[in-house]
Write an enzyme that holds these catalytic residues in place. Sequence first.
Site, mmCIF file in Angstrom:
data_model
loop_
_atom_site.group_PDB
_atom_site.id
_atom_site.type_symbol
_atom_site.label_atom_id
_atom_site.label_comp_id
_atom_site.label_asym_id
_atom_site.label_seq_id
_atom_site.Cartn_x
_atom_site.Cartn_y
_atom_site.Cartn_z
ATOM 1 N N SER A 131 0.827 -1.218 0.000
ATOM 2 C CA SER A 131 0.000 0.000 0.000
ATOM 3 C C SER A 131 0.859 1.265 0.000
ATOM 4 C CB SER A 131 -0.911 0.002 1.231
ATOM 5 O OG SER A 131 -1.760 -1.121 1.194
ATOM 6 N N ARG A 244 -9.158 2.575 -11.543
ATOM 7 C CA ARG A 244 -10.175 2.333 -10.497
ATOM 8 C C ARG A 244 -11.577 2.356 -11.082
ATOM 9 N NH1 ARG A 244 -6.227 5.530 -6.635
ATOM 10 N NH2 ARG A 244 -5.116 3.645 -6.023
ATOM 11 N N GLU A 364 -4.950 -2.984 -6.726
ATOM 12 C CA GLU A 364 -5.101 -1.609 -7.246
ATOM 13 C C GLU A 364 -5.608 -0.677 -6.148
ATOM 14 O OE1 GLU A 364 -6.314 -1.070 -11.210
ATOM 15 O OE2 GLU A 364 -5.612 -3.050 -11.842
#
Length: 384
Positions: A131, A244, A364
């Site tokens: 992350s 996204r 993602e």
Amino acid sequence: MIRDPETFEALLDSVRRFVRERLVPAENEVAETDEIPADIVQEMREMGLFGLTIPEAYGGLELTMEEESRLLFELCKTSPAFRSVIGTTVGIGSQGILMDGTEEQKAYYLPKLATGELSASFALTEPDVGSDAASLRTTAINDGDHYIVNGTKRYITNAPHSKIFTLMARTNPADKGAGGVSAFIVDAQSPGISLGKNDKKMGQKGAHTCDVMFDNVRVPAANLIGDKEGQGFKTAMKVLEKGRIHLAAVCVGVAQRILDDALRYAIDRKQFGQSIAEFQLVQAMLADSKAEVYAAECMVIDAARKRDEGRSVSTEASCCKMFASEMCGRVADRAVQILGGAGYLSEYGIERFYRDVRLFRLYEGTTQIQQIIIGRNMVREARA
Ligand SMILES: Cc1cc2nc3c(=O)[nH]c(=O)nc-3n(C[C@H](O)[C@H](O)[C@H](O)COP(=O)(O)OP(=O)(O)OC[C@H]3O[C@@H](n4cnc5c(N)ncnc54)[C@H](O)[C@@H]3O)c2cc1C
């Protein structure tokens, strides 16, 4: 934005037919063999699916974000591993070059990516860097007309098949943050690159990930995306933001398929002398799923249209990815419940979707990372 409704509807029709006649019948084979049949990949190339997002000038279909989203709603009414074949090429493999590449890089790579002659992987994550991607440790040190790359990338989708990697590496080791990161196009055959074994995953059989190791790999300086150091993290984030909305559209398509299967089963299955679809408690599960798929679909189309208008969609893209991926998990969970014991058995396919969609909340940017982006944007805007 839909540019030419008639042409676009014809494209959607051919995708629907491809899904119905070629992909759905191959789902079990893919789950059992962990391979996408080569003739299906070839058909995807011929349909132009590798070039969805590449401008027509470079041989692609140049879909707008709304068109791309609507196409994904249809293409993803099947096992998500099929979408994964094109996912990394359609995403950063082409978009990083398109958004920030030099004219020479665009002219050389985009036409080959559009036809699927070259397929690309996106190499950002590392064993100790997930992350917190800006802290990546892989280095690319300038050595005149080359960079020398050392490090390991983890969980790289399509790495066993890709001809090029879009690699994020640190060109300035003194800068430990995002500013020290650059993006490169790396030939997968370069001496010094080795691949780990294919990862054994919970789901999405047929989509392969593995480690990619770089040991003193010489990458031509001409392959630095945009010919500028320190821009790589920005490139990755721009592409991931678009990605996204793409992924949220994928979730809508898969969730719709799962819901269709659950509804059909509920109508056919009889208990207490009637179809279980007549029971209001079963209808409640169907209704909750229907409302949530519809909500995600509306969010995706709204975000896509705003992006097509050139507006900033950082918050909307994260809202879409967060809501749609969580929604998809809830829809799959309810579908298992609607099928009862059959939902737990592999022959009905729902348990496979249940495992497949778990990934959407992780990669993602996890749900928590989307929450952080949305929250941070809200506070920043309120203070502006
Ligand atoms: C099948 C698969 C395919 C993938 N494909 C690719 C690919 O092609 N290319 C690529 O580069 N990467 C790829 N990834 C990597 C993926 O993007 C990462 O796994 C993901 O970003 C999460 O990183 P991590 O696994 O290191 O988890 P971590 O970052 O270690 O997170 C673990 C947990 O901590 C939480 N967390 C972390 N930071 C915070 C915070 N600040 N606040 C609150 N919670 C936090 C996370 O939300 C998560 O719940 C893939 C992963 C998988 C599993």
